[in-house]
Each structure stands twice: as structure tokens, then as C-alpha cells.
Design an enzyme around this catalytic site. Structure first.
Site, PDB file in Angstrom:
ATOM      1  N   GLY A 234       0.786  -1.231   0.000  1.00  0.00           N
ATOM      2  CA  GLY A 234       0.000   0.000   0.000  1.00  0.00           C
ATOM      3  C   GLY A 234       0.813   1.273   0.000  1.00  0.00           C
ATOM      4  O   GLY A 234       0.247   2.361  -0.109  1.00  0.00           O
TER       5      GLY A 234
ATOM      6  N   GLU B  58       5.099  -5.888   2.982  1.00  0.00           N
ATOM      7  CA  GLU B  58       4.842  -6.676   1.748  1.00  0.00           C
ATOM      8  C   GLU B  58       4.637  -5.717   0.591  1.00  0.00           C
ATOM      9  O   GLU B  58       3.620  -5.743  -0.087  1.00  0.00           O
ATOM     10  CB  GLU B  58       3.542  -7.494   1.892  1.00  0.00           C
ATOM     11  CG  GLU B  58       3.556  -8.640   2.856  1.00  0.00           C
ATOM     12  CD  GLU B  58       2.173  -9.296   2.993  1.00  0.00           C
ATOM     13  OE1 GLU B  58       1.146  -8.692   2.623  1.00  0.00           O
ATOM     14  OE2 GLU B  58       2.122 -10.427   3.476  1.00  0.00           O
TER      15      GLU B  58
ATOM     16  N   GLY C 201       4.825  -4.041  -2.973  1.00  0.00           N
ATOM     17  CA  GLY C 201       5.006  -4.415  -4.372  1.00  0.00           C
ATOM     18  C   GLY C 201       5.320  -3.169  -5.176  1.00  0.00           C
ATOM     19  O   GLY C 201       6.417  -2.975  -5.699  1.00  0.00           O
ATOM     20  N   ARG C 202       4.343  -2.271  -5.211  1.00  0.00           N
ATOM     21  CA  ARG C 202       4.455  -1.046  -6.004  1.00  0.00           C
ATOM     22  C   ARG C 202       5.705  -0.235  -5.648  1.00  0.00           C
ATOM     23  O   ARG C 202       6.439   0.198  -6.522  1.00  0.00           O
ATOM     24  CB  ARG C 202       3.214  -0.186  -5.746  1.00  0.00           C
ATOM     25  CG  ARG C 202       3.000   0.945  -6.729  1.00  0.00           C
ATOM     26  CD  ARG C 202       1.806   1.802  -6.303  1.00  0.00           C
ATOM     27  NE  ARG C 202       0.652   1.009  -5.951  1.00  0.00           N
ATOM     28  CZ  ARG C 202      -0.269   0.603  -6.828  1.00  0.00           C
ATOM     29  NH1 ARG C 202      -0.178   0.943  -8.091  1.00  0.00           N
ATOM     30  NH2 ARG C 202      -1.297  -0.124  -6.435  1.00  0.00           N
TER      31      ARG C 202
ATOM     32  N   ARG D 190      -3.509  -0.604 -16.337  1.00  0.00           N
ATOM     33  CA  ARG D 190      -3.853   0.340 -15.261  1.00  0.00           C
ATOM     34  C   ARG D 190      -4.614   1.571 -15.762  1.00  0.00           C
ATOM     35  O   ARG D 190      -5.612   1.946 -15.145  1.00  0.00           O
ATOM     36  CB  ARG D 190      -2.614   0.738 -14.459  1.00  0.00           C
ATOM     37  CG  ARG D 190      -1.953  -0.467 -13.746  1.00  0.00           C
ATOM     38  CD  ARG D 190      -0.863  -0.050 -12.787  1.00  0.00           C
ATOM     39  NE  ARG D 190      -1.392   0.624 -11.623  1.00  0.00           N
ATOM     40  CZ  ARG D 190      -1.429   1.919 -11.441  1.00  0.00           C
ATOM     41  NH1 ARG D 190      -0.878   2.735 -12.309  1.00  0.00           N
ATOM     42  NH2 ARG D 190      -1.985   2.423 -10.377  1.00  0.00           N
TER      43      ARG D 190
ATOM     44  N   TYR E 251      -8.165   1.658 -14.061  1.00  0.00           N
ATOM     45  CA  TYR E 251      -8.317   2.589 -12.934  1.00  0.00           C
ATOM     46  C   TYR E 251      -8.278   4.049 -13.376  1.00  0.00           C
ATOM     47  O   TYR E 251      -8.268   4.940 -12.520  1.00  0.00           O
ATOM     48  CB  TYR E 251      -7.179   2.422 -11.919  1.00  0.00           C
ATOM     49  CG  TYR E 251      -6.869   1.029 -11.461  1.00  0.00           C
ATOM     50  CD1 TYR E 251      -7.768   0.322 -10.659  1.00  0.00           C
ATOM     51  CD2 TYR E 251      -5.653   0.429 -11.776  1.00  0.00           C
ATOM     52  CE1 TYR E 251      -7.452  -0.944 -10.201  1.00  0.00           C
ATOM     53  CE2 TYR E 251      -5.333  -0.842 -11.316  1.00  0.00           C
ATOM     54  CZ  TYR E 251      -6.234  -1.518 -10.531  1.00  0.00           C
ATOM     55  OH  TYR E 251      -5.924  -2.767 -10.074  1.00  0.00           O
TER      56      TYR E 251
ATOM     57  N   CYS F  15     -10.299  -2.947 -29.401  1.00  0.00           N
ATOM     58  CA  CYS F  15     -11.630  -2.463 -29.773  1.00  0.00           C
ATOM     59  C   CYS F  15     -12.389  -2.142 -28.500  1.00  0.00           C
ATOM     60  O   CYS F  15     -13.407  -2.761 -28.159  1.00  0.00           O
ATOM     61  CB  CYS F  15     -12.348  -3.530 -30.602  1.00  0.00           C
ATOM     62  SG  CYS F  15     -11.386  -3.992 -32.044  1.00  0.00           S
ATOM     63  N   GLU F  16     -11.837  -1.205 -27.759  1.00  0.00           N
ATOM     64  CA  GLU F  16     -12.356  -0.768 -26.459  1.00  0.00           C
ATOM     65  C   GLU F  16     -11.927   0.675 -26.340  1.00  0.00           C
ATOM     66  O   GLU F  16     -10.727   0.971 -26.415  1.00  0.00           O
ATOM     67  CB  GLU F  16     -11.636  -1.498 -25.320  1.00  0.00           C
ATOM     68  CG  GLU F  16     -12.077  -2.881 -25.054  1.00  0.00           C
ATOM     69  CD  GLU F  16     -12.879  -2.968 -23.768  1.00  0.00           C
ATOM     70  OE1 GLU F  16     -13.697  -2.050 -23.519  1.00  0.00           O
ATOM     71  OE2 GLU F  16     -12.682  -3.940 -23.042  1.00  0.00           O
TER      72      GLU F  16
HETATM   73  C1  LIG Z   1      -1.300  -6.501  -3.516  1.00  0.00           C
HETATM   74  C2  LIG Z   1      -0.796  -6.869  -2.174  1.00  0.00           C
HETATM   75  C3  LIG Z   1       0.404  -6.345  -1.690  1.00  0.00           C
HETATM   76  C4  LIG Z   1       1.222  -5.332  -2.446  1.00  0.00           C
HETATM   77  O1  LIG Z   1       0.552  -4.139  -2.610  1.00  0.00           O
HETATM   78  P1  LIG Z   1       1.298  -2.856  -3.212  1.00  0.00           P
HETATM   79  O2  LIG Z   1       0.209  -1.842  -3.274  1.00  0.00           O
HETATM   80  O3  LIG Z   1       1.820  -3.242  -4.533  1.00  0.00           O
HETATM   81  O4  LIG Z   1       2.365  -2.483  -2.262  1.00  0.00           O
HETATM   82  C5  LIG Z   1       0.842  -6.779  -0.456  1.00  0.00           C
HETATM   83  N1  LIG Z   1       0.152  -7.689   0.267  1.00  0.00           N
HETATM   84  C6  LIG Z   1      -1.014  -8.222  -0.159  1.00  0.00           C
HETATM   85  C7  LIG Z   1      -1.692  -9.220   0.673  1.00  0.00           C
HETATM   86  C8  LIG Z   1      -1.525  -7.814  -1.397  1.00  0.00           C
HETATM   87  O5  LIG Z   1      -2.682  -8.335  -1.812  1.00  0.00           O
END
Ligand SMILES: *Cc1c(COP(=O)(O)O)cnc(C)c1O
Length: 425
Positions: free
Chosen positions: A232, A274, A276-277, A312, A316, A343-344
Site C-alpha cells: 500500500g 509486503e 510491491g508497487r 492500469r 483505474y 476495440c475498447e
Molecule cells: C497486492 C498486495 C500487496 C502489495 O501491494 P502494493 O500496493 O503493490 O504495495 C501486499 N500484500 C497483499 C496481501 C496484497 O494483496
């Protein structure tokens, strides 16, 4: 902040001669530096670990780099567990945070010795079968506080409307059930807001989870081993936004930790994340070539990538900054929609975007696509997913996933007569 491509036009053309556009390219140096900063920002916590959210960029070459930088992996499906295994991660280097989980995936996670983060209390019934021979020492549960999640700058999310996690009562009940089953170390996990561009998110979340941890430890007489702040943490997709300062975030969490956990005699709780982004988003880009210019009621630039390569913006309305390579310093020549071939009508990488004059053949560099980019690719209109390339620290380029071919697209017909007609080899 001004967005600067990792490639010059010449370098991009050199790469495109070998790997035709569109392609994704990731910046190894940026990934490593950022991962080191994350670890430094939380170095005050001796048990700290970032579990990279594999779903953001499920590529073992990227995962290997992060593993070398000390990260574990947050996996949520069989494929992601297998990717973790492929880079030699197992045991407490894997956090299995999934929901609506099939039993076979719990079995795989258990066999790998992964830490299992339970999304719902009813899963304990399934886990009783998986762990018929006995539960592991460490288990985690996912918390959903309900209500509305607020921060001082007004960004918020609606946990009450989110399918994830358990109520507070259920968290306590689950801890009690797991304790009865012999579990000794407990984790608490929550993910309450996505792409937060604020140094406040983790500290505000941490305050909630730390308070819950103290209450659970006291009331149930259990050992809380870790708090997982999950993902997040956002990135500055637009040049106007201020990037998150991971050191300010780490320091913010430290202050709340001292105030609540250390004060309660729980100064040995590990902090996990955790992300990702934040780990990959800024360190990947999608390079595509302008192939058409169209003038009707608006001005369009048609490119050879489409939403099937990067979903994305269509999904979004997400902003991704675009640099026309070689024209970095040219003034805007007007407003354009940059569009793909689906075609969107939502297949637009940019709407009413000020760009310099784009000619057919120009390379467009779509920034900040390193997370949730290629990973969300799909095959609508028979469009194929692109190659993924790695710009290594020494400046060389490595193909880390080839582009799909039409044969890949047709291969699932493989037992039919049609397959014989469609697949070339
Ligand atoms: C998607 C997700 C993340 C990573 O989220 P980011 O916004 O990319 O940091 C971490 N933990 C869980 C359980 C997720 O579903």
C-alpha cells in the site's frame, strides 16, 4: 519531480533492434538501491523483513535480485509459491497471504514451510486437515478493522467494504483456536489503503496494529512475533506529486513502536512489510512506438502497445507519465490521446496529454510500470504480452521473459484439429 527515463533514444533504438517494441524494461540499479534504502529505513528493527509482493512483478529474475537484497516473498497463489521455490526461497522467506484459498495451495505453502497468513477464521477448518500432523510454531492472521480509514491529509479507504481479513473479535477467537492447536508465535497483518502517497500511512496503520498486538498478547497470553504492515505504500506517478520518503516512513513507525510496543515490554516484535508497487513501480517502464497519427474531433497518437500490455490506465484511469524519447526538451505541441489498438475506447495510455510533436516511428517511454504492469497483461483481441528486459548495472540488457507468440496464444487448443492448422511448429 521531473521524470527521467533510464534510456536515451539511441539506447532504446539499439534495444528495439533486437527486441521489437513494445517491451518492458526494468532497472536493476534502481531496484537494488531502493531495496537497500528500505532495509536501512527499518534497520532499527532487528527482525525487519520486506516480503516482496510477487503479484506486482512475477518474474524470477527480478525476485532473485530482491532475494540478494535480503527480501522474502509475499505469495498469494500456486504460481507465486512455485516462483518463490524457483529462486530458492522457502521457510520464513515466504509469506503466504491469500484469500479464498484452495486447499492445495495451503498444502503447498505448508510443504514449503511458508508462514501462513489466514484471511478468514473459517479457513482453520481447512488448515486442520492440512496440518493434521500438527500446526507449525508460527501463524499469522489478517485483520480488517472495518469502518473508514482516515489520515490527516484526507486520503482514506473503506475497510468495511473490503473482502479481506477478520473482525477484531474473530482475530481474538482465531488466536485462541490456534493457541489450542499448539501455535506459539503469532503475527498480525492488515492492508487498509492502496497506493498511499503519504509518509503517514504505515505509522497510522502501525499504531492500530501495535495496540491490537498489546491487547491480544495481554488478554490471551500469547507471543506476538511480528506485525506485517503489508503493501500500500505508493509512488509518485505524476511529476507534481512528492515521492514517499521511506526513511521518514521507517522513522514514523519506529516512534509508534517505542511508544506502544517497547513501552508494553514487547520490544522484540519484528516488523514485516509486503510492498510491491514501492519496490518495483518506478523501476520499470513500457517502451512503445508511435505508428499512427489520427486527427478527428481530437488528436490521437496510435502506438504498438495496448491495454493488454498495461491495463492500469484502462482499469483505474491511472496516470502514467510519458516521455517521447529524444524530445525530452521540446515544448508541448498540443494535447493528445495516446491510444492502443483494442476495440475498447478505454484503451488509452493518456487522455488530453500535453506532448511534443510526435512523428510515426518515435519511441514513447511510459514511466512507472514496473509493478502491476506486465503482471496484469491479458490477451483480449488476440493481443500478445510483450517481452520483459532487464537493464543490468553494467549497462547490458538481458531478456528475462520473451514476448508471446501467436503459437502461445493458440496452444491451449492443442488437442484439436484447429491447433494443427494454427500452430506453426
Ligand atoms: C497486492 C498486495 C500487496 C502489495 O501491494 P502494493 O500496493 O503493490 O504495495 C501486499 N500484500 C497483499 C496481501 C496484497 O494483496
Amino acid at each position: 519531480m521531473q521524470k527521467i527515463p533510464v534510456l536515451t533514444k539511441d539506447k532504446a533504438e539499439e534495444i528495439a533492434a533486437k527486441w521489437p517494441t513494445p517491451f518492458y524494461i526494468y532497472d536493476e540499479k534502481g531496484i537494488r538501491e531502493n531495496a537497500r534504502n528500505v532495509n536501512r529505513a527499518f534497520a532499527w528493527n532487528s527482525g525487519f523483513r520486506e516480503y516482496f509482493a510477487v503479484k506486482a512483478t512475477p518474474n524470477p529474475f527480478i525476485m532473485q535480485i530482491l532475494k540478494e537484497e535480503g527480501c522474502g516473498f509475499d505469495c498469494s497463489s500456486m504460481a507465486e509459491l512455485l516462483l518463490g521455490e524457483a529462486v530458492g526461497a522457502g521457510g520464513d522467506l515466504i509469506m503466504f497471504s491469500s484469500n479464498e484459498t484452495p486447499q492445495c495451495e495451503y498444502e503447498k505453502a505448508a510443504a514449503m514451510g511458508a508462514i501462513i497468513n489466514i484471511d478468514d477464521i473459517t479457513h482453520i477448518g481447512m488448515l486442520d486437515e492440512v496440518f493434521a500432523e500438527g500446526y507449525p510454531d508460527t501463524m499469522s492472521v489478517r485483520f480488517n478493522p472495518g469502518g473508514i480509514f482516515r489520515m490527516s491529509n484526507g486520503i482514506m479507504d473503506n475497510p468495511w467494504d473490503s473482502k479481506y481479513g477478520m473482525t477484531k473479535e474473530q482475530v481474538f477467537e482465531a488466536f485462541g483456536m490456534l493457541k489450542e492447536r499448539g501455535v506459539k508465535n503469532f503475527g498480525i497483518h492488515a492492508f487498509l489503503a492502496s497506493n498511499t502517497v503519504s509518509d503517514e500511512y504505515y505509522p497510522v496503520l502501525a499504531r492500530k496494529l501495535f495496540a491490537l498486538a498489546v491487547e491480544a498478547a495481554t488478554e490471551l497470553d500469547i507471543r506476538i512475533a511480528f506485525i506485517n504492515l503489508s503493501g500500500g505504500v505508493g509512488i509518485d506517478y505524476t511529476p507534481e506529486e512528492r515521492a514517499n520518503d521511506i526513511f521518514a516512513i521507517g522513522e514514523g513507525v519506529r516512534q509508534v513502536y517505542d511508544e506502544i510496543l517497547t513501552a508494553a515490554g514487547m520490544g522484540n516484535v519484528a516488523i514485516y512489510t509486503e510492498m510491491g508497487r514501492f519496490m518495483l513501480g518506478p523501476f520499470g517502464s513500457l517502451v512503445t512506438r508511435a505508428i499512427h497519427k489520427k486527427h478527428i474531433y481530437k488528436e490521437y497518437i496510435g502506438v504498438d502497445a495496448c491495454a493488454a500490455n498495461l491495463m492500469r490506465p484502462a482499469m483505474y484511469g491511472a496516470y502514467h507519465h510519458i516521455t517521447v524519447l529524444g524530445k525530452e526538451n521540446e515544448p508541448a505541441a498540443g494535447k493528445f490521446d495516446v491510444v492502443g489498438s483494442l476495440c475498447e475506447n478505454n484503451d488509452k495510455f493518456a487522455v488530453d496529454r500535453e506532448l511534443p510533436a510526435v512523428e510515426n516511428g518515435d519511441l514513447l517511454y511510459i514511466h512507472d510500470t514496473g509493478a502491476h504492469g506486465h503482471a496484469m497483461g491479458y490477451n483480449y483481441n488476440g493481443r500478445l504480452r510483450s517481452a520483459e528486459l532487464l537493464l543490468k548495472e553494467d549497462g547490458s540488457v538481458q531478456e528475462i521473459r520473451r514476448a508471446e507468440t501467436l503459437d502461445d496464444y493458440f496452444v491451449t487448443f492443442d488437442t484439436t484439429e484447429y491447433a494443427k492448422a494454427l500452430i506453426t511448429e
